[in-house]
Write a protein that holds these residues in place. Structure first.
Motif, short mmCIF file in Angstrom:
data_model
loop_
_atom_site.label_atom_id
_atom_site.label_comp_id
_atom_site.label_asym_id
_atom_site.label_seq_id
_atom_site.Cartn_x
_atom_site.Cartn_y
_atom_site.Cartn_z
N PRO A 16 -39.68 13.64 -66.74
CA PRO A 16 -40.49 14.75 -66.08
C PRO A 16 -41.23 15.48 -66.99
O PRO A 16 -40.89 15.47 -68.20
CB PRO A 16 -39.07 15.64 -65.70
CG PRO A 16 -38.05 14.64 -65.55
CD PRO A 16 -38.29 13.33 -66.35
N ARG A 17 -42.30 16.09 -66.74
CA ARG A 17 -43.24 16.65 -67.48
C ARG A 17 -42.70 17.87 -68.51
O ARG A 17 -43.09 17.90 -69.62
CB ARG A 17 -44.41 17.19 -66.67
CG ARG A 17 -45.47 18.15 -67.52
CD ARG A 17 -46.81 18.15 -66.46
NE ARG A 17 -46.43 18.81 -65.43
CZ ARG A 17 -46.70 20.41 -65.45
NH1 ARG A 17 -47.09 20.94 -66.47
NH2 ARG A 17 -46.41 21.12 -64.29
N VAL A 337 -51.10 14.38 -48.56
CA VAL A 337 -50.09 13.29 -48.81
C VAL A 337 -49.66 13.27 -50.25
O VAL A 337 -50.68 13.15 -51.19
CB VAL A 337 -50.38 11.98 -47.89
CG1 VAL A 337 -49.24 11.01 -48.27
CG2 VAL A 337 -50.54 12.33 -46.63
N SER A 338 -48.39 13.01 -50.59
CA SER A 338 -48.04 12.92 -52.01
C SER A 338 -46.92 11.84 -51.80
O SER A 338 -46.30 11.55 -50.80
CB SER A 338 -47.45 14.31 -52.36
OG SER A 338 -47.00 14.13 -53.82
N ASN A 339 -46.56 11.50 -53.26
CA ASN A 339 -45.75 10.41 -53.38
C ASN A 339 -44.34 11.15 -53.89
O ASN A 339 -44.34 11.95 -54.73
CB ASN A 339 -45.91 9.53 -54.30
CG ASN A 339 -46.91 8.29 -53.83
OD1 ASN A 339 -47.22 8.39 -52.67
ND2 ASN A 339 -47.53 7.77 -54.84
N MET A 340 -43.20 10.80 -53.24
CA MET A 340 -41.95 11.26 -53.76
C MET A 340 -41.77 10.75 -55.15
O MET A 340 -41.92 9.76 -55.31
CB MET A 340 -40.72 11.11 -52.75
CG MET A 340 -39.35 11.58 -53.18
SD MET A 340 -39.31 13.01 -52.62
CE MET A 340 -38.91 13.10 -50.77
N GLY A 341 -41.33 11.68 -55.92
CA GLY A 341 -40.91 11.22 -57.40
C GLY A 341 -41.76 11.78 -58.27
O GLY A 341 -41.47 11.72 -59.58
N PRO A 382 -44.57 19.54 -55.67
CA PRO A 382 -43.29 19.39 -56.50
C PRO A 382 -42.95 17.78 -56.23
O PRO A 382 -43.35 16.99 -55.23
CB PRO A 382 -42.38 20.23 -56.01
CG PRO A 382 -43.04 21.14 -55.34
CD PRO A 382 -44.47 20.74 -54.91
N PRO A 383 -42.24 17.08 -57.42
CA PRO A 383 -41.73 15.61 -56.87
C PRO A 383 -41.05 15.44 -55.92
O PRO A 383 -40.77 14.27 -55.43
CB PRO A 383 -41.33 15.49 -58.36
CG PRO A 383 -40.82 16.82 -58.91
CD PRO A 383 -41.88 17.74 -58.58
N GLU A 384 -40.39 16.40 -55.39
CA GLU A 384 -39.34 16.25 -54.41
C GLU A 384 -40.07 16.53 -52.84
O GLU A 384 -39.38 16.16 -52.00
CB GLU A 384 -38.11 17.37 -54.43
CG GLU A 384 -38.54 18.86 -54.08
CD GLU A 384 -39.09 19.36 -55.67
OE1 GLU A 384 -39.11 20.60 -55.66
OE2 GLU A 384 -39.27 18.63 -56.37
N HIS A 385 -41.34 16.49 -52.94
CA HIS A 385 -42.12 16.80 -51.76
C HIS A 385 -42.80 15.55 -51.31
O HIS A 385 -43.41 14.98 -52.13
CB HIS A 385 -42.83 18.12 -51.71
CG HIS A 385 -42.22 19.44 -51.86
ND1 HIS A 385 -42.48 20.44 -50.95
CD2 HIS A 385 -40.89 19.72 -52.06
CE1 HIS A 385 -41.74 21.36 -51.21
NE2 HIS A 385 -40.58 20.89 -51.81
#
Length: 642
Positions: A16-17, A337-341, A382-385
């Motif tokens: 995580p950043r 569109v985004s990637n989970m994680g 966010p990574p969870e989205h």
């Protein structure tokens, strides 16, 4: 190569950043040094300690007005019915603003409030009070008072106060020295005659500017080849001289990406890979006790990594807070569109449409420098989205002031060079105005107007049944909106071909018969609709055209592709062919019009836009490109008026 056996490096982790930054700052051993610089050269520098005044300001009792200095007690009885006469030299003296007040006097009467009776004699009709219109010693600055605290970034007004307080020099924190090492076999200096397969080294200049902006002292080092020993030598040399070392490129996991392995061999690696898109392959390590940041080669990834890690490191070194960008709630103009994680960082254009801030995503590619140049801000998923739906409220970090965004006209639709020209003329009229264009194609432009996500749409949509442009599409897709069609251009569409048209492309059937690779536009673009119409008319199937499914989003992109390949052809406008010195075979003349809501058309912003479009100089500039006729003298067409 002796003593350095390196293998292809895989990512150590998807850290995580925020954790990567925390660890980075924990490992960063700051060696602050104080130096004195002339006050006149101290703009933007950070004070190393509290600064105290060497003298008072003013350092004497000073007149605050032009007038006369008097003893207040001698004027007590002055009244309109009882004027008091005073004699120069014994009972008063003349003073100008800023003059020292002689010690025997304690008040100033303004020159407007005295009457001259005779040579050396004046008359007053109102009493003075002690210390009126006198600036006492230390009114502004008092000797010994603290002027500025430690860790203060010096501004022009601060520099003035320091000089007023008798300070010729000021102790500041010595700027952290940052070495920037560009690397890569394909990278060449801008002075070199560039050949295919070579790329101008420009990231170093971006980094240098950012480091300067953040208070550091950048030094760009010579370009280093993708060779482990060369990288090792450069890192060892810079780590001994600099406070922070940035090495650009070679941070990923390819066969020529040696940076992580070299740092690990001669020092320590704390992070290799963070959970972001773009910017994933960052390296954070240490060599000779000096922090080394391995920054990805793609410019967008590089910019973000600099912002995430180097910016806070320099702030930490200087003992100042990290400057945060202004944030603004915006509405997603399109689905994202985004990637989970992984954290996803989306560059966006922003404009205020119908009272709402609309954010439209730019290209996601991390190699497109212009996406940063054109971006008004950035949206973080966010990574969870898994993404953001169109119309959702999200937050944007701004690259530009809100005031500039509010004066922006959002354009969506078909690409044309004249939109950029129109924006230039608009900015001449109002320096804060501009047009921000999303080249989405004509149909997407209409849909943006329908959803209230753009001010204007550029369209050139042929109705195959009537041969008419744009009208039927507006009637069909915007039947529930009060909109205006503003005639803008007549322009020539045709085949964009190599110089001298070596394949002799004249008809759409030539593309099939001669096996030409076609450079197509995206679905929904007016040019694509025209091309599909020509195919249908001649009975040619799309699958019979080589390259039909490869899509370009601008006329210039089509021209650039044809310019690279003699056996390619595309369809586009004459000005795009001319820009690349290509040949052009006319096929059709089309209407390129602007669609806007009636409320915008009638607004001050809309009126100014129409005024600029009708400017004779604008018309002359456009028509000099060739292939255009400006049609702004024609009447607008109103739809669905209530």
């Amino acid at each position: 190569m002796v003593g350095l056996v390196l293998k292809r490096k895989i990512y150590l982790e998807d850290k995580p950043r925020d954790i990567a930054l925390k660890e980075c700052l924990e490992h960063f051993e700051v060696n602050r040094v104080t130096e004195e610089v002339r006050v006149s050269e101290a703009l933007g520098r950070i004070t190393a300690q509290p600064i105290y005044a060497n003298r008072s300001m003013p350092h004497y009792h000073a007149s605050a007005m032009d007038g006369i200095a008097v003893r207040a007690e001698m004027t007590i009885d002055a009244h309109e019915n009882n004027p008091v006469h005073l004699h120069e030299g014994t009972e008063f003296v003349y003073v100008d603003t800023g003059n020292a007040i002689p010690p025997e006097y304690d008040a100033v009467i303004m020159i407007e409030d005295i009457n001259i009776v005779s040579e050396g004699v004046i008359e007053i009709i109102a009493p003075a009070t002690p210390w009126q219109r006198i600036r006492p010693i230390g009114e502004d600055i008092t000797y010994g008072e603290m002027l500025l605290p430690q860790g203060h970034e010096l501004r022009p007004v601060d520099m003035g106060a320091l000089l007023a307080a008798g300070m010729k020099a000021v102790p500041v924190i010595k700027q952290p020295l940052v070495h920037i090492i560009p690397s890569g076999n394909e990278i060449v200096p801008v002075e070199e005659n560039i050949q295919p397969g070579k790329i101008i080294e420009f990231n170093g200049t971006i980094f240098s500017g950012l480091v300067t902006e953040w208070g550091g002292q950048p030094e760009i080092q010579p370009i280093v080849k993708d060779e482990p020993e060369a990288i090792k030598e450069a890192l060892l040399k810079s780590s001994e001289a600099a406070d922070v070392v940035i090495i650009n490129a070679g941070s990923s996991a390819g066969s020529k990406d040696y940076t992580a392995s070299v740092i690990e061999e001669i020092g320590e690696v704390f992070t290799h890979g963070i959970a972001t898109r773009p910017g994933k392959p960052v390296i954070i390590g240490k060599v000779n006790g000096t922090m080394v940041i391995g920054v990805p080669g793609y410019p967008v990834s590089a910019f973000l990594v600099m912002d995430w890690f180097v910016k806070p490191m320099l702030a930490y070194f200087l003992g100042i807070p990290v400057k945060e960008r202004q944030k603004l709630p915006v509405i997603a103009g399109r689905r994202i569109v985004s990637n989970m994680g992984s954290e996803d960082f989306i560059r966006v254009n922003i404009g205020k449409v119908n009272g709402k801030y609309i954010a439209n995503p730019l290209t996601r590619s991390s190699s497109v420098t212009m996406s940063l140049v054109k971006a008004d801000g950035i949206v973080v998923i966010p990574p969870e989205h898994l993404g953001v739906e169109q119309g959702n409220l999200i937050e944007a970090e701004l690259f530009r002031p809100v005031e500039e965004i509010e004066s922006t006209i959002l354009f969506s639709g078909s690409h044309d060079l004249c939109i950029d020209v129109l924006s230039t003329f608009l900015k001449e009229e109002n320096h804060s105005s501009k047009i921000t264009a999303s080249h989405t194609g004509s149909m997407a432009g209409l849909m943006a107007i329908k959803r209230g996500e753009a001010h204007i749409a550029g369209v050139h949509l042929l109705d195959p049944e009537t041969g008419e442009y744009n009208i039927s599409y507006v009637e069909r897709f915007l039947k529930d909106r009060e909109v205006v069609l503003v005639p803008f251009l007549k322009r020539k569409q045709g085949w964009i071909v190599a110089k001298n048209n070596p394949l002799n492309i004249q008809l759409v059937t030539d593309l099939k018969e001669k096996g030409v690779t076609f450079v197509n536009r995206q679905r929904g673009a007016g040019t694509r609709i025209l091309f599909d119409y020509l195919l249908s008319k001649e009975g040619v199937l799309p699958e019979e055209i080589i390259g039909y499914d490869r899509e370009m989003f601008t006329h210039l992109a089509v021209s650039a592709e044809v310019n690279m390949h003699q056996d390619h052809a595309g369809m586009g406008i004459y000005s795009a062919a001319k820009a690349m010195n290509l040949d052009f075979v006319p096929v059709a003349e089309e209407s390129y019009d602007l669609i806007m809501e009636k409320d915008f058309y009638e607004s001050d912003k809309g009126k100014k836009l129409i005024e600029v479009m009708k400017n004779k100089r604008f018309k002359r500039t456009v028509e000099e490109f060739g292939g255009y006729e400006v049609c702004t003298d024609k009447d607008p067409v109103f739809f669905n008026q209530k």
